[in-house]
Enzyme design. Structure first.
Site, PDB file in Angstrom:
ATOM      1  N   ASN A  44     -42.683   4.293 -82.324  1.00  0.00           N
ATOM      2  CA  ASN A  44     -43.018   3.382 -83.422  1.00  0.00           C
ATOM      3  C   ASN A  44     -42.761   4.037 -84.774  1.00  0.00           C
ATOM      4  O   ASN A  44     -42.200   3.413 -85.681  1.00  0.00           O
ATOM      5  CB  ASN A  44     -44.494   2.969 -83.341  1.00  0.00           C
ATOM      6  N   SER A 141     -50.493   9.304 -76.999  1.00  0.00           N
ATOM      7  CA  SER A 141     -51.213   9.942 -75.892  1.00  0.00           C
ATOM      8  C   SER A 141     -50.249  10.767 -75.057  1.00  0.00           C
ATOM      9  O   SER A 141     -49.030  10.632 -75.176  1.00  0.00           O
ATOM     10  CB  SER A 141     -51.844   8.863 -75.016  1.00  0.00           C
ATOM     11  N   GLU A 191     -61.265   8.806 -84.465  1.00  0.00           N
ATOM     12  CA  GLU A 191     -60.764  10.071 -83.905  1.00  0.00           C
ATOM     13  C   GLU A 191     -61.403  11.279 -84.589  1.00  0.00           C
ATOM     14  O   GLU A 191     -61.693  12.288 -83.935  1.00  0.00           O
ATOM     15  CB  GLU A 191     -59.233  10.124 -84.026  1.00  0.00           C
ATOM     16  N   GLN A 229     -60.903  -0.137 -94.612  1.00  0.00           N
ATOM     17  CA  GLN A 229     -61.435   0.597 -95.777  1.00  0.00           C
ATOM     18  C   GLN A 229     -60.378   1.476 -96.433  1.00  0.00           C
ATOM     19  O   GLN A 229     -60.686   2.237 -97.348  1.00  0.00           O
ATOM     20  CB  GLN A 229     -62.621   1.447 -95.360  1.00  0.00           C
ATOM     21  N   GLY A 230     -59.123   1.418 -95.955  1.00  0.00           N
ATOM     22  CA  GLY A 230     -58.055   2.165 -96.619  1.00  0.00           C
ATOM     23  C   GLY A 230     -57.819   3.533 -96.014  1.00  0.00           C
ATOM     24  O   GLY A 230     -57.827   3.682 -94.789  1.00  0.00           O
ATOM     25  N   ASP A 257     -49.290   3.799 -86.949  1.00  0.00           N
ATOM     26  CA  ASP A 257     -47.942   4.367 -86.814  1.00  0.00           C
ATOM     27  C   ASP A 257     -47.099   4.048 -88.051  1.00  0.00           C
ATOM     28  O   ASP A 257     -46.331   4.893 -88.531  1.00  0.00           O
ATOM     29  CB  ASP A 257     -47.243   3.793 -85.567  1.00  0.00           C
TER      30      ASP A 257
HETATM   31  N1  LIG Z   1     -57.914  -4.710 -91.046  1.00  0.00           N
HETATM   32  C1  LIG Z   1     -57.196  -4.027 -91.942  1.00  0.00           C
HETATM   33  N2  LIG Z   1     -57.114  -4.451 -93.227  1.00  0.00           N
HETATM   34  C2  LIG Z   1     -56.379  -3.781 -94.137  1.00  0.00           C
HETATM   35  N3  LIG Z   1     -55.666  -2.659 -93.870  1.00  0.00           N
HETATM   36  C3  LIG Z   1     -55.710  -2.184 -92.614  1.00  0.00           C
HETATM   37  C4  LIG Z   1     -56.454  -2.833 -91.583  1.00  0.00           C
HETATM   38  N4  LIG Z   1     -56.271  -2.142 -90.431  1.00  0.00           N
HETATM   39  C5  LIG Z   1     -55.434  -1.124 -90.730  1.00  0.00           C
HETATM   40  N5  LIG Z   1     -55.092  -1.140 -92.038  1.00  0.00           N
HETATM   41  C6  LIG Z   1     -54.177  -0.202 -92.716  1.00  0.00           C
HETATM   42  O1  LIG Z   1     -53.494   0.598 -91.748  1.00  0.00           O
HETATM   43  C7  LIG Z   1     -53.908   1.978 -91.849  1.00  0.00           C
HETATM   44  C8  LIG Z   1     -54.075   2.560 -90.453  1.00  0.00           C
HETATM   45  O2  LIG Z   1     -55.050   1.838 -89.734  1.00  0.00           O
HETATM   46  P1  LIG Z   1     -56.227   2.538 -88.898  1.00  0.00           P
HETATM   47  O3  LIG Z   1     -57.042   3.377 -89.800  1.00  0.00           O
HETATM   48  O4  LIG Z   1     -56.934   1.454 -88.150  1.00  0.00           O
HETATM   49  O5  LIG Z   1     -55.438   3.548 -87.952  1.00  0.00           O
HETATM   50  P2  LIG Z   1     -54.938   3.421 -86.441  1.00  0.00           P
HETATM   51  O6  LIG Z   1     -54.200   4.667 -86.169  1.00  0.00           O
HETATM   52  O7  LIG Z   1     -54.192   2.120 -86.295  1.00  0.00           O
HETATM   53  O8  LIG Z   1     -56.310   3.376 -85.643  1.00  0.00           O
HETATM   54  P3  LIG Z   1     -56.610   3.845 -84.124  1.00  0.00           P
HETATM   55  O9  LIG Z   1     -55.581   4.863 -83.731  1.00  0.00           O
HETATM   56  O10 LIG Z   1     -58.032   4.398 -84.170  1.00  0.00           O
HETATM   57  O11 LIG Z   1     -56.509   2.569 -83.345  1.00  0.00           O
HETATM   58  C9  LIG Z   1     -55.182   1.958 -92.679  1.00  0.00           C
HETATM   59  O12 LIG Z   1     -55.316   3.158 -93.416  1.00  0.00           O
HETATM   60  C10 LIG Z   1     -54.964   0.761 -93.592  1.00  0.00           C
HETATM   61  O13 LIG Z   1     -54.140   1.152 -94.669  1.00  0.00           O
HETATM   62 MG   LIG Z   2     -53.830   5.619 -84.351  1.00  0.00          MG
END
Ligand SMILES: Nc1ncnc2c1ncn2[C@@H]1O[C@H](COP(=O)(O)OP(=O)(O)OP(=O)(O)O)[C@@H](O)[C@H]1O
Ligand SMILES: [Mg+2]
Length: 313
Positions: A44, A141, A191, A229-230, A257
């Site tokens: 990805n 993973s 994590e 939350q960013g 990703d």
């Molecule tokens: N619901 C949301 N609303 C706005 N931005 C989001 C949202 N979900 C994800 N993002 C954006 O995507 C980024 C990555 O998302 P996240 O923190 O959920 O990581 P992830 O790797 O997808 O999570 P995980 O591996 O735990 O499933 C966030 O920092 C944010 O910028």
């Molecule tokens: Mg992730």
């Protein structure tokens, strides 16, 4: 041919996505025609990097007809890749979008077990590259059979050849690689909580945990993604906070990703942390616009970059 960025995916997947009205037991769930994408963390990241115009190669371990399909899909997208053949068939991941609730149901299979010669071949291939990549992105993973210290071994190789190791993983593989030390780590809040064993309830604790990793020599840069939350980007000398961009959320799959791809792409081009965080936020938000396993599109990333803001903490 040397590439600036190498991504490593030991447990890739053919992502199958469809929609149905309602997920319930026993009944046949009539689904829309399936969409398939090549997937797995590093794949990805490579796909988004390629769309952004980066010079990237995806190294992956693939097997069986699903492995062949995955390579064909990468070739169709013109994503440069090197597939190491393994005996077991590449897994499929199945996502069902339930139209009545807007929820995604994600069915994730374990991936085929790798023999020691199979995962060792990946390390040997990286070690044998004459020109080191500037960035080595290890994401996703590990399949059964691959030792928990696989990413730690990769981190050692990266250090030896002068590549910046970027890590996005979880559990024992994440912990072992951090004990070895990486350039950048991108944990989600979930994590990081699991890694530190701390509740990490507020921004002050998030920052302290990131600083802790840096002080312990586990990473030079911590990109902590916080979902809606960013995100936080922390180095030894800087701490930056970005709020999430307000976009309509079709699916959060692949947001992490895409965020990581935007971040690495910008770091490779400018090296400036604040700009890189803005690109990461734009790419992460752009991934939310598309349904299912569709990742961010460059025109959305460009547009959202203008809206992304970063503040010192
Ligand atoms: N619901 C949301 N609303 C706005 N931005 C989001 C949202 N979900 C994800 N993002 C954006 O995507 C980024 C990555 O998302 P996240 O923190 O959920 O990581 P992830 O790797 O997808 O999570 P995980 O591996 O735990 O499933 C966030 O920092 C944010 O910028
Ligand atoms: Mg992730």
């Amino acid at each position: 041919m040397p590439h600036n960025i190498l991504t490593v995916t030991m447990n890739p997947a053919v992502d199958v996505f469809t929609t149905t009205a309602q997920v319930r037991p026993t009944h046949k769930l009539r689904c829309a025609p399936a969409q398939t994408h090549p997937g797995g963390g590093g794949i990805n990241v490579a796909r988004v990097l390629h769309r952004l115009g980066a010079d990237v190669l995806a190294l992956c371990a693939t097997g069986g007809v699903t492995g062949q399909a995955l390579c064909a899909m990468l070739a169709q997208e013109q994503v440069a890749h090197h597939a190491l053949a393994v005996a077991g068939p590449t897994r499929e991941s199945f996502t069902v979008h339930e139209t009545s609730t807007g929820q995604d149901w994600r069915f994730v299979l374990p991936g085929p077990p790798l023999a020691s010669a199979e995962w060792q071949a990946a390390l040997d291939w990286v070690a044998a590259q004459r020109a080191a990549p500037r960035w080595l992105v290890a994401s996703g993973s590990l399949p059964p059979g691959v030792p928990d210290d696989f990413y730690a071994r990769l981190a050692r190789l990266a250090r030896a050849c002068g590549a910046h190791m970027v890590l996005d993983s979880s559990g024992p593989a994440l912990a072992a690689a951090l004990a070895e030390g990486v350039y950048l780590v991108k944990p989600s809040l979930r994590e990081l909580r699991e890694l530190t064993g701390q509740p990490l309830a507020d921004e002050r604790q998030w920052l302290a945990a990131a600083r802790g990793l840096i002080a312990a020599g586990q990473a030079k840069v911590v990109a902590l993604s916080l979902g809606e939350q960013g995100a936080l980007l922390v180095s030894a000398t800087e701490a930056l906070r970005a709020p999430a961009l307000a976009v309509p959320v079709a699916s959060t799959i692949g947001a992490g990703d895409s965020f990581l791809a935007g971040l690495v792409w910008a770091l490779d081009r400018h090296g400036d942390l604040a700009q890189a965080l803005r690109w990461g936020m734009a790419a992460g938000a752009a991934a939310l616009l598309g349904e299912g396993t569709a990742l961010s599109q460059p025109h959305d990333v460009q547009r959202l970059f203008a809206q992304a803001s970063v503040n010192p903490l």
